[in-house]
Design a protein around this motif. Structure first.
Motif, PDB file in Angstrom:
ATOM      1  N   LEU A  56      97.740  73.942  -5.430  1.00 21.07           N
ATOM      2  CA  LEU A  56      97.241  72.468  -4.089  1.00 21.07           C
ATOM      3  C   LEU A  56      98.550  72.324  -3.551  1.00 21.07           C
ATOM      4  CD1 LEU A  56      95.000  70.649  -5.629  1.00 21.07           C
ATOM      5  CD2 LEU A  56      97.860  69.202  -6.748  1.00 21.07           C
ATOM      6  N   ARG A  57      99.718  72.626  -3.573  1.00 24.13           N
ATOM      7  CA  ARG A  57     100.500  72.489  -2.010  1.00 24.13           C
ATOM      8  C   ARG A  57     100.551  73.427  -0.893  1.00 24.13           C
ATOM      9  NH1 ARG A  57     102.527  70.252  -7.240  1.00 24.13           N
ATOM     10  NH2 ARG A  57     104.219  68.074  -6.786  1.00 24.13           N
ATOM     11  N   ILE A  58      99.765  74.545  -1.473  1.00 21.66           N
ATOM     12  CA  ILE A  58      98.890  75.531  -0.192  1.00 21.66           C
ATOM     13  C   ILE A  58      98.130  74.438   0.843  1.00 21.66           C
ATOM     14  CG2 ILE A  58      98.600  77.580   0.077  1.00 21.66           C
ATOM     15  CD1 ILE A  58     100.267  78.584  -1.518  1.00 21.66           C
ATOM     16  N   ILE A  59      97.712  74.160  -0.075  1.00 20.41           N
ATOM     17  CA  ILE A  59      96.387  73.022   0.560  1.00 20.41           C
ATOM     18  C   ILE A  59      96.655  72.097   1.147  1.00 20.41           C
ATOM     19  CG2 ILE A  59      94.321  72.069  -0.246  1.00 20.41           C
ATOM     20  CD1 ILE A  59      94.031  73.599  -2.639  1.00 20.41           C
ATOM     21  N   SER A  60      98.145  71.535   0.781  1.00 17.31           N
ATOM     22  CA  SER A  60      98.296  70.074   1.338  1.00 17.31           C
ATOM     23  C   SER A  60      99.601  70.216   2.094  1.00 17.31           C
ATOM     24  CB  SER A  60      99.187  69.407   0.377  1.00 17.31           C
ATOM     25  OG  SER A  60      99.842  69.372  -0.217  1.00 17.31           O
ATOM     26  N   ASP A  61      99.497  71.536   2.868  1.00 21.30           N
ATOM     27  CA  ASP A  61     100.626  71.760   3.852  1.00 21.30           C
ATOM     28  C   ASP A  61     102.024  72.169   3.257  1.00 21.30           C
ATOM     29  OD1 ASP A  61     100.841  73.319   6.283  1.00 21.30           O
ATOM     30  OD2 ASP A  61     101.615  71.340   7.304  1.00 21.30           O
ATOM     31  N   THR A  64     103.646  77.046   2.171  1.00 24.36           N
ATOM     32  CA  THR A  64     102.725  78.094   4.196  1.00 24.36           C
ATOM     33  C   THR A  64     102.642  79.447   2.771  1.00 24.36           C
ATOM     34  OG1 THR A  64     104.108  77.069   5.054  1.00 24.36           O
ATOM     35  CG2 THR A  64     102.999  79.358   5.179  1.00 24.36           C
ATOM     36  N   PRO A  65     101.932  80.206   2.372  1.00 21.55           N
ATOM     37  CA  PRO A  65     101.853  80.784   1.653  1.00 21.55           C
ATOM     38  C   PRO A  65     101.946  82.358   2.667  1.00 21.55           C
ATOM     39  CG  PRO A  65      99.263  80.359   3.138  1.00 21.55           C
ATOM     40  CD  PRO A  65     100.155  79.497   3.202  1.00 21.55           C
ATOM     41  N   THR A  66     102.518  83.078   1.435  1.00 19.57           N
ATOM     42  CA  THR A  66     103.082  84.732   1.849  1.00 19.57           C
ATOM     43  C   THR A  66     101.718  85.695   2.631  1.00 19.57           C
ATOM     44  OG1 THR A  66     103.863  85.227  -0.018  1.00 19.57           O
ATOM     45  CG2 THR A  66     105.657  84.320   1.568  1.00 19.57           C
ATOM     46  N   ALA A  67     100.807  85.576   1.260  1.00 13.88           N
ATOM     47  CA  ALA A  67      99.478  86.370   1.857  1.00 13.88           C
ATOM     48  C   ALA A  67      98.724  85.592   1.674  1.00 13.88           C
ATOM     49  CB  ALA A  67      99.946  87.454   0.997  1.00 13.88           C
ATOM     50  N   GLY A  68      97.337  85.881   2.739  1.00 13.63           N
ATOM     51  CA  GLY A  68      96.170  85.453   2.877  1.00 13.63           C
ATOM     52  C   GLY A  68      95.953  83.759   3.545  1.00 13.63           C
ATOM     53  N   THR A  69      94.475  83.245   3.414  1.00 14.69           N
ATOM     54  CA  THR A  69      94.365  82.033   4.555  1.00 14.69           C
ATOM     55  C   THR A  69      93.874  81.350   3.625  1.00 14.69           C
ATOM     56  OG1 THR A  69      92.467  82.965   4.846  1.00 14.69           O
ATOM     57  CG2 THR A  69      94.424  83.442   6.382  1.00 14.69           C
ATOM     58  N   GLY A  74      87.636  72.967   7.923  1.00 11.48           N
ATOM     59  CA  GLY A  74      87.399  73.546   9.425  1.00 11.48           C
ATOM     60  C   GLY A  74      88.280  73.760   9.982  1.00 11.48           C
ATOM     61  N   GLN A  75      89.845  73.464   9.540  1.00 16.19           N
ATOM     62  CA  GLN A  75      91.064  73.264  10.077  1.00 16.19           C
ATOM     63  C   GLN A  75      91.961  74.035   9.350  1.00 16.19           C
ATOM     64  OE1 GLN A  75      91.925  69.530  10.700  1.00 16.19           O
ATOM     65  NE2 GLN A  75      90.695  69.256   9.232  1.00 16.19           N
ATOM     66  N   THR A  76      93.300  74.380   9.731  1.00 17.53           N
ATOM     67  CA  THR A  76      94.526  74.917   9.202  1.00 17.53           C
ATOM     68  C   THR A  76      94.762  73.325   8.521  1.00 17.53           C
ATOM     69  OG1 THR A  76      96.239  74.558  10.413  1.00 17.53           O
ATOM     70  CG2 THR A  76      95.294  76.772  11.043  1.00 17.53           C
ATOM     71  N   PRO A  77      95.413  74.210   6.984  1.00 10.69           N
ATOM     72  CA  PRO A  77      96.369  73.054   6.265  1.00 10.69           C
ATOM     73  C   PRO A  77      96.737  71.561   7.464  1.00 10.69           C
ATOM     74  CG  PRO A  77      96.250  74.907   5.275  1.00 10.69           C
ATOM     75  CD  PRO A  77      95.682  74.850   6.522  1.00 10.69           C
ATOM     76  N   GLN A  78      97.938  72.251   8.218  1.00 11.00           N
ATOM     77  CA  GLN A  78      98.460  71.956   9.164  1.00 11.00           C
ATOM     78  C   GLN A  78      97.955  70.599   9.648  1.00 11.00           C
ATOM     79  OE1 GLN A  78     101.146  73.436  11.639  1.00 11.00           O
ATOM     80  NE2 GLN A  78     101.926  72.036  12.471  1.00 11.00           N
ATOM     81  N   SER A  79      96.743  71.349  10.480  1.00 11.37           N
ATOM     82  CA  SER A  79      95.763  69.992  10.946  1.00 11.37           C
ATOM     83  C   SER A  79      94.867  69.242  10.388  1.00 11.37           C
ATOM     84  CB  SER A  79      94.875  71.111  12.124  1.00 11.37           C
ATOM     85  OG  SER A  79      95.792  71.866  13.399  1.00 11.37           O
ATOM     86  N   ALA A  80      94.522  69.645   9.746  1.00 10.31           N
ATOM     87  CA  ALA A  80      94.453  68.051   8.220  1.00 10.31           C
ATOM     88  C   ALA A  80      95.378  67.387   7.863  1.00 10.31           C
ATOM     89  CB  ALA A  80      93.511  68.938   6.744  1.00 10.31           C
ATOM     90  N   ARG A  81      96.292  68.144   7.626  1.00 14.26           N
ATOM     91  CA  ARG A  81      97.740  66.638   7.150  1.00 14.26           C
ATOM     92  C   ARG A  81      97.721  66.064   8.256  1.00 14.26           C
ATOM     93  NH1 ARG A  81     102.747  67.019   8.602  1.00 14.26           N
ATOM     94  NH2 ARG A  81     103.250  68.883   8.617  1.00 14.26           N
ATOM     95  N   LEU A  86      94.049  64.835   4.299  1.00 10.88           N
ATOM     96  CA  LEU A  86      94.343  65.582   3.149  1.00 10.88           C
ATOM     97  C   LEU A  86      95.446  63.281   2.724  1.00 10.88           C
ATOM     98  CD1 LEU A  86      95.876  68.600   3.713  1.00 10.88           C
ATOM     99  CD2 LEU A  86      93.990  68.086   2.883  1.00 10.88           C
ATOM    100  N   GLY A  87      94.256  63.368   1.355  1.00  6.07           N
ATOM    101  CA  GLY A  87      95.667  62.352   0.569  1.00  6.07           C
ATOM    102  C   GLY A  87      96.464  62.970  -0.551  1.00  6.07           C
ATOM    103  N   PHE A  88      97.099  62.609  -1.247  1.00  6.46           N
ATOM    104  CA  PHE A  88      98.414  63.570  -2.479  1.00  6.46           C
ATOM    105  C   PHE A  88      98.431  62.707  -3.583  1.00  6.46           C
ATOM    106  CE2 PHE A  88      99.793  67.905  -3.077  1.00  6.46           C
ATOM    107  CZ  PHE A  88     100.080  67.499  -4.493  1.00  6.46           C
TER     108      PHE A  88
END
Length: 260
Positions: A56-61, A64-69, A74-81, A86-88
């Motif tokens: 959940l925290r990776i999705i929310s930015d 940051t994952p060490t592997a994968g995307t 349609g955007q990066t988690p950072q851009s979405a945040r 994004l709401g948490f």
């Protein structure tokens, strides 16, 4: 923001994350791949330590994952945040004790150079009414029950009109009656807002009641072991728990957890 963007799913591909600890590196997630459709309600179910909250925290930015995307709408988690898509909602409501309910709801709009407007305050009032606290806007957190504080935290998460709402065991510390009531209200909010919800829980019954899809995770390291669609009536009241199908889904998920 285009309509095409809002219809894209959350796409998680080959995600892994390893933490450096005093005892050496610990892999919390490995090879996690799943697609969560826009507008859906998905629960992440699994034992403690399987990486549900980490995912959940990776999705929310927040991590940051060490592997994968991960792609969110349609955007990066950072851009979405940064775009406030994004709401948490955390397990602890984490309200500021010196701010009343409506001031806590408005807090995300006041971070940085932002300033809440009269229109924003009207929106906060509407959200408090939506979560059943229409008459408690001026109440301090100390004057609210645990369930009421969580209602405020849900309203706070919705104030920016997020397209994705991430919820990390928000009702885990509540009594069963309050939890059941908030489960029903959460489904109503989901239907009214059309928000994509990703919900972390340890409760099999809660996962079955709330979800269109349940993602079952296993631990050491965290992986997705099974994914199950939940085909129950769209308008779910507590009576749905008495249906034979409900018990069958509970048994299916319990078996999935035991084999995870």
């Amino acid at each position: 923001m285009s309509n095409v963007k809002t219809m894209e799913p959350i796409l998680i591909e080959g995600v892994g994350i390893t933490f450096d600890t005093a005892g050496g590196p610990v892999t919390a997630l490995e090879g996690v791949s799943v697609q969560l459709e826009a507008g859906s309600f998905t629960s992440l179910l699994g034992p403690s330590g399987c990486g549900k909250s980490t995912l959940l925290r990776i999705i929310s930015d927040l991590l940051t994952p060490t592997a994968g995307t991960v792609t969110v709408l349609g955007q990066t988690p950072q851009s979405a945040r940064e775009g406030r898509d994004l709401g948490f909602v955390f397990q602890d409501a984490a309200l500021l004790p010196w701010r009343n309910a409506i001031e806590n709801v408005l807090l995300p709009l006041e971070i940085g150079p932002g300033k809440a407007t009269g229109e924003d305050r009207d929106r906060a009032q509407e959200l408090l009414a939506l979560v059943g606290l229409g008459g408690r806007a001026e109440a301090l957190p100390s004057q609210l029950s645990g369930g009421q504080r969580q209602r405020v935290s849900i309203a706070r998460a919705l104030i920016t009109r997020p397209k994705v709402l991430l919820m990390d065991e928000p009702f885990g510390a509540l009594d069963e009656i309050t939890r059941d009531r908030l489960n029903e209200e959460l489904l109503s909010i989901w239907k009214l807002t059309g928000t994509t919800i990703v919900f972390v829980t340890h409760s099999i019954a809660e996962a079955v009641f709330l979800s269109q899809r349940v993602v079952v995770m296993s631990a050491q390291p965290g992986r997705i072991s099974q994914v199950h669609d939940i085909d129950l009536p769209g308008d779910r009241s507590r009576a749905v728990r008495t249906l034979p199908e409900f018990g069958e889904y509970e048994a299916l998920l319990r078996q999935a957890l035991e084999g995870a």
